[in-house]
Design an enzyme around this catalytic site. Structure first.
Site, PDB file in Angstrom:
ATOM      1  N   ALA A   1     -13.547 -23.073  10.390  1.00  0.00           N
ATOM      2  CA  ALA A   1     -12.858 -24.363  10.252  1.00  0.00           C
ATOM      3  C   ALA A   1     -11.431 -24.208  10.764  1.00  0.00           C
ATOM      4  CB  ALA A   1     -12.848 -24.799   8.790  1.00  0.00           C
TER       5      ALA A   1
ATOM      6  N   ILE B   1     -19.126  -1.726  15.163  1.00  0.00           N
ATOM      7  CA  ILE B   1     -18.348  -2.159  13.986  1.00  0.00           C
ATOM      8  C   ILE B   1     -18.519  -3.659  13.761  1.00  0.00           C
ATOM      9  CG2 ILE B   1     -16.000  -2.412  13.066  1.00  0.00           C
ATOM     10  CD1 ILE B   1     -15.357   0.252  14.450  1.00  0.00           C
TER      11      ILE B   1
ATOM     12  N   LEU C   1      -6.486 -10.797  11.211  1.00  0.00           N
ATOM     13  CA  LEU C   1      -6.587 -10.153   9.909  1.00  0.00           C
ATOM     14  C   LEU C   1      -5.754  -8.876   9.842  1.00  0.00           C
ATOM     15  CD1 LEU C   1     -10.433 -10.700   9.433  1.00  0.00           C
ATOM     16  CD2 LEU C   1      -8.572 -12.041   8.436  1.00  0.00           C
TER      17      LEU C   1
ATOM     18  N   ALA D   1      -9.454 -13.152  16.893  1.00  0.00           N
ATOM     19  CA  ALA D   1      -8.046 -12.870  17.225  1.00  0.00           C
ATOM     20  C   ALA D   1      -7.938 -12.204  18.592  1.00  0.00           C
ATOM     21  CB  ALA D   1      -7.412 -11.992  16.146  1.00  0.00           C
TER      22      ALA D   1
ATOM     23  N   LYS E   1     -13.618 -32.326  12.806  1.00  0.00           N
ATOM     24  CA  LYS E   1     -13.106 -32.201  11.440  1.00  0.00           C
ATOM     25  C   LYS E   1     -11.892 -33.113  11.299  1.00  0.00           C
ATOM     26  CE  LYS E   1     -10.709 -28.965   8.419  1.00  0.00           C
ATOM     27  NZ  LYS E   1     -10.291 -27.578   8.160  1.00  0.00           N
TER      28      LYS E   1
ATOM     29  N   GLY F   1     -12.139  -7.199  19.224  1.00  0.00           N
ATOM     30  CA  GLY F   1     -12.739  -8.330  19.940  1.00  0.00           C
ATOM     31  C   GLY F   1     -13.329  -9.366  18.994  1.00  0.00           C
TER      32      GLY F   1
HETATM   33  C1  LIG Z   1     -13.966 -15.299   3.724  1.00  0.00           C
HETATM   34  C2  LIG Z   1     -13.162 -15.706   4.920  1.00  0.00           C
HETATM   35  C3  LIG Z   1     -13.234 -17.019   5.391  1.00  0.00           C
HETATM   36  C4  LIG Z   1     -12.453 -17.421   6.477  1.00  0.00           C
HETATM   37  N1  LIG Z   1     -12.481 -18.724   6.896  1.00  0.00           N
HETATM   38  C5  LIG Z   1     -11.620 -19.139   7.847  1.00  0.00           C
HETATM   39  C6  LIG Z   1     -11.564 -20.479   8.277  1.00  0.00           C
HETATM   40  O1  LIG Z   1     -12.337 -21.320   7.849  1.00  0.00           O
HETATM   41  N2  LIG Z   1     -10.640 -20.819   9.205  1.00  0.00           N
HETATM   42  C7  LIG Z   1      -9.785 -19.913   9.740  1.00  0.00           C
HETATM   43  O2  LIG Z   1      -8.930 -20.294  10.536  1.00  0.00           O
HETATM   44  N3  LIG Z   1      -9.862 -18.617   9.406  1.00  0.00           N
HETATM   45  C8  LIG Z   1     -10.746 -18.208   8.477  1.00  0.00           C
HETATM   46  N4  LIG Z   1     -10.813 -16.898   8.145  1.00  0.00           N
HETATM   47  C9  LIG Z   1     -10.034 -15.929   8.897  1.00  0.00           C
HETATM   48  C10 LIG Z   1     -10.752 -15.650  10.229  1.00  0.00           C
HETATM   49  O3  LIG Z   1     -12.065 -15.214   9.978  1.00  0.00           O
HETATM   50  C11 LIG Z   1      -9.995 -14.603  11.010  1.00  0.00           C
HETATM   51  O4  LIG Z   1      -8.645 -14.922  11.085  1.00  0.00           O
HETATM   52  C12 LIG Z   1     -10.532 -14.529  12.419  1.00  0.00           C
HETATM   53  O5  LIG Z   1     -11.916 -14.379  12.425  1.00  0.00           O
HETATM   54  C13 LIG Z   1      -9.893 -13.395  13.160  1.00  0.00           C
HETATM   55  O6  LIG Z   1     -10.418 -12.173  12.729  1.00  0.00           O
HETATM   56  P1  LIG Z   1      -9.974 -10.882  13.524  1.00  0.00           P
HETATM   57  O7  LIG Z   1     -10.326 -11.058  14.945  1.00  0.00           O
HETATM   58  O8  LIG Z   1      -8.567 -10.587  13.183  1.00  0.00           O
HETATM   59  O9  LIG Z   1     -10.852  -9.701  12.864  1.00  0.00           O
HETATM   60  P2  LIG Z   1     -12.388  -9.282  13.095  1.00  0.00           P
HETATM   61  O10 LIG Z   1     -13.274 -10.416  13.332  1.00  0.00           O
HETATM   62  O11 LIG Z   1     -12.715  -8.374  11.952  1.00  0.00           O
HETATM   63  O12 LIG Z   1     -12.352  -8.421  14.428  1.00  0.00           O
HETATM   64  C14 LIG Z   1     -11.898  -7.091  14.442  1.00  0.00           C
HETATM   65  C15 LIG Z   1     -12.271  -6.456  15.761  1.00  0.00           C
HETATM   66  O13 LIG Z   1     -11.755  -5.131  15.800  1.00  0.00           O
HETATM   67  C16 LIG Z   1     -12.767  -4.239  16.195  1.00  0.00           C
HETATM   68  N5  LIG Z   1     -12.520  -2.927  15.629  1.00  0.00           N
HETATM   69  C17 LIG Z   1     -12.167  -2.622  14.347  1.00  0.00           C
HETATM   70  N6  LIG Z   1     -12.082  -1.279  14.213  1.00  0.00           N
HETATM   71  C18 LIG Z   1     -12.347  -0.748  15.430  1.00  0.00           C
HETATM   72  C19 LIG Z   1     -12.437   0.576  15.943  1.00  0.00           C
HETATM   73  N7  LIG Z   1     -12.244   1.659  15.166  1.00  0.00           N
HETATM   74  N8  LIG Z   1     -12.746   0.745  17.245  1.00  0.00           N
HETATM   75  C20 LIG Z   1     -12.971  -0.315  18.064  1.00  0.00           C
HETATM   76  N9  LIG Z   1     -12.912  -1.590  17.636  1.00  0.00           N
HETATM   77  C21 LIG Z   1     -12.614  -1.794  16.332  1.00  0.00           C
HETATM   78  C22 LIG Z   1     -14.051  -4.867  15.648  1.00  0.00           C
HETATM   79  O14 LIG Z   1     -15.200  -4.373  16.290  1.00  0.00           O
HETATM   80  C23 LIG Z   1     -13.794  -6.327  15.960  1.00  0.00           C
HETATM   81  O15 LIG Z   1     -14.123  -6.578  17.306  1.00  0.00           O
HETATM   82  C24 LIG Z   1     -11.617 -16.473   7.101  1.00  0.00           C
HETATM   83  C25 LIG Z   1     -11.599 -15.140   6.674  1.00  0.00           C
HETATM   84  C26 LIG Z   1     -12.362 -14.754   5.590  1.00  0.00           C
HETATM   85  C27 LIG Z   1     -12.321 -13.324   5.127  1.00  0.00           C
END
Ligand SMILES: Cc1cc2nc3c(=O)[nH]c(=O)nc-3n(C[C@H](O)[C@H](O)[C@H](O)COP(=O)(O)OP(=O)(O)OC[C@H]3O[C@@H](n4cnc5c(N)ncnc54)[C@H](O)[C@@H]3O)c2cc1C
Length: 500
Positions: A46, A38, A329, A12, A74, A9
């Site tokens: 951005a 977690i 990610l 993504a 932006k 959640g």
């Molecule tokens: C340093 C940095 C800077 C960034 N800056 C930008 C930017 O400026 N612009 C941009 O477009 N993107 C940026 N990104 C990328 C952006 O942050 C991600 O693409 C976006 O936040 C999506 O993340 P996510 O949802 O894939 O992962 P996360 O936010 O990590 O979410 C993962 C989810 O999975 C859940 N989860 C994981 N393991 C379990 C488990 N065992 N059981 C239940 N739930 C679980 C977690 O609780 C969480 O809800 C950046 C990334 C980084 C590292």
């Protein structure tokens, strides 16, 4: 009814849930599993202009979204110190100048430069000129301005954006399950993921799973061992440290990226604070030194403890494997230099809709999805590599980047531009020619020639053409209100009432 189960959640997961709830709620049951314990990665603030298209499709009210997420506009990214230490250029969204016949504007500009009659490229870009003047205006002005309007993206608070999308998705029937997943079970015959088990013992099944579990890649890697293509030899930064700080008096309508000793620092202005981070290469600086660099270069006092992050740039070998589609990610990581990751989630979900299975999953659909996703990742990767490869900074990290061998696809782009200023773009590539142009020139690559048809106007005609455009840009920008004025009356809200 078939079941789509979203694991995670973060941005993504909730972005996928919002889009799918908008389009699939009638025939698919959508469930999202997340763990508050977690948490999310907590960065990603951005974006690029394509997000506007998504918001329009979802019926999101822009003012409401900006107020809730403390968002700002932006217009591009300001690159400071990326060529040599004193250099500065902007990768602004939107068009620059105007083409004449078949020939893109920049060929006329290149000729004008030689003749000494062209101003800096930014003077022909509405977005760049407005950005550097801290101006913003929504839509196309009514005055019949010849250059149209600004092209904009957003900055926003990542955690507020997740909440915003969650409210949108839950309102449209997405079921949220809270809990930590401790086990992923595959079907013995097909190898597909059958269900996940939570610490509470609850099982959640599904026909199709979206792995949005972040760097963990719980399903795509943890259960399916899909494999990862490591790109650190081209994009060697592998850590970041992030910290918000108090606002500065000006509200700049652009992201800033400042090159530092072993990487670069981002600055993302929101209505209520500035997001900052230092993306760096651990082989060339220590975590302590990186933290000091970041804290020593803030506009205001830090508002939280610095947050360290580690990553490996690259992508999953397959974004869709069995009945699991990885997004965010979990699908790979491209550093945030051009703010592309959230867009890659958006385009990943749009692609999934295009190849949505009807009953059984077809190999041809999966292969086509994976080929397109791989191409998109690689084209963004190439654009990022360009920034590093063409630097002229003296520090060991930057010298190593300048010396690295780059993919053939990047070499081909550099060679083509260096000779006659030509830029080619394949249809699915994310960044337009004008994006490549600004970074190529900004990083200091001046082409030897330009398109022969740019010689057709006389010197006088060319001067007149350039002057006309420059005047149109400066007049239009002079008439725009300050960026800060757009938020003067929008106080943060806790209500979400997005239109259906
Ligand atoms: C340093 C940095 C800077 C960034 N800056 C930008 C930017 O400026 N612009 C941009 O477009 N993107 C940026 N990104 C990328 C952006 O942050 C991600 O693409 C976006 O936040 C999506 O993340 P996510 O949802 O894939 O992962 P996360 O936010 O990590 O979410 C993962 C989810 O999975 C859940 N989860 C994981 N393991 C379990 C488990 N065992 N059981 C239940 N739930 C679980 C977690 O609780 C969480 O809800 C950046 C990334 C980084 C590292």
């Amino acid at each position: 009814m078939q079941d789509i189960t979203i694991i995670g959640g973060g941005t993504a997961g909730w972005m996928a849930a919002a889009i799918l709830s908008r389009y699939l709620a009638k025939h698919w049951r959508i469930t999202l599993v997340e763990s508050e314990e977690i948490g999310t990665v907590g960065v990603g603030e951005a974006t690029i202009p394509q997000l506007q298209i998504l918001h329009r499709a979802l019926g999101i009210d822009e003012a409401e979204f900006l107020a809730f997420c403390n968002g700002t506009y932006k217009l591009g990214i300001d690159f400071v110190g990326w060529g040599d230490e004193d250099s500065r250029y902007i990768h602004a969204f939107g068009e620059i100048g105007r083409p004449l016949g078949l020939v893109p504007f920049h060929h006329y500009w290149l000729r004008g430069q030689r003749l000494g009659i062209a101003k800096p490229l930014t003077d022909y870009s509405l977005n760049a000129s407005a950005a550097y003047a801290d101006k913003f205006q929504h839509g196309v002005p009514a005055s019949g301005a010849p250059l149209g309007g600004l092209s904009h993206a957003f900055h926003f608070d990542a955690s507020r954006y997740g909440q915003f999308l969650r409210a949108y998705a839950e309102k449209r029937g997405v079921r949220r399950v809270e809990g930590r997943i401790t086990q992923v079970t595959r079907d013995g015959e097909s190898g597909d993921v059958a269900h996940v088990t939570l610490a509470s013992g609850e099982q959640v099944g599904g026909h199709l799973f979206l792995d949005c579990s972040g760097f963990a890649g719980l399903l795509i890697e943890g259960a399916l061992a899909t494999g990862y293509e490591d790109w650190r030899h081209w994009l060697p930064c592998d850590r970041a440290i992030a910290v918000p700080c108090a606002n500065a008096p000006d509200l700049t309508p652009y992201t800033r990226s400042t090159a530092r000793e072993a990487g670069w620092q981002w600055r993302i202005p929101l209505q209520n604070r500035i997001g900052n981070g230092y993306v760096y290469c651990s082989a060339f600086t220590s975590d302590d030194a990186a933290q000091q660099t970041l804290l020593g270069n803030l506009d205001g006092g830090p508002l939280a403890d610095p947050r360290p992050l580690r990553f490996t740039t690259g992508r999953r070998r397959k974004m869709w494997n069995h009945n699991v589609v990885a997004l965010g990610l979990a699908s790979g990581f491209l550093e945030p230099l051009e703010s592309t990751s959230i867009h890659l989630v958006q385009s990943g979900v749009e692609r999934l809709l295009k190849f949505l299975p009807q009953g059984a999953i077809r190999v041809a659909d999966v292969d086509a999805f994976n080929a397109q996703a791989a191409f998109e990742f690689e084209s963004v990767r190439d654009f990022l590599i360009l920034h590093y490869k063409l630097n002229r900074r003296p520090e060991p990290f930057w010298r190593a980047c300048a010396a690295m061998a780059v993919p053939d696809s990047v070499t081909a782009k550099l060679d083509l531009f260096a000779a006659n200023g030509r830029i080619t773009r394949l249809s699915e590539e994310l960044f337009a020619e004008v994006g490549w142009l600004q970074v190529l020139l900004g990083q200091g690559l001046s082409p030897q020639g330009y398109h022969p048809l740019a010689d057709q106007p006389s010197d006088g005609e060319l001067a007149e053409f350039l002057k006309l455009l420059e005047t149109a840009v400066s007049r239009q920008v002079a008439g725009m209100p300050d960026h800060a004025a757009a938020f003067a009356r929008s106080a943060p809200t806790t209500m979400i009432t997005t239109r259906a």
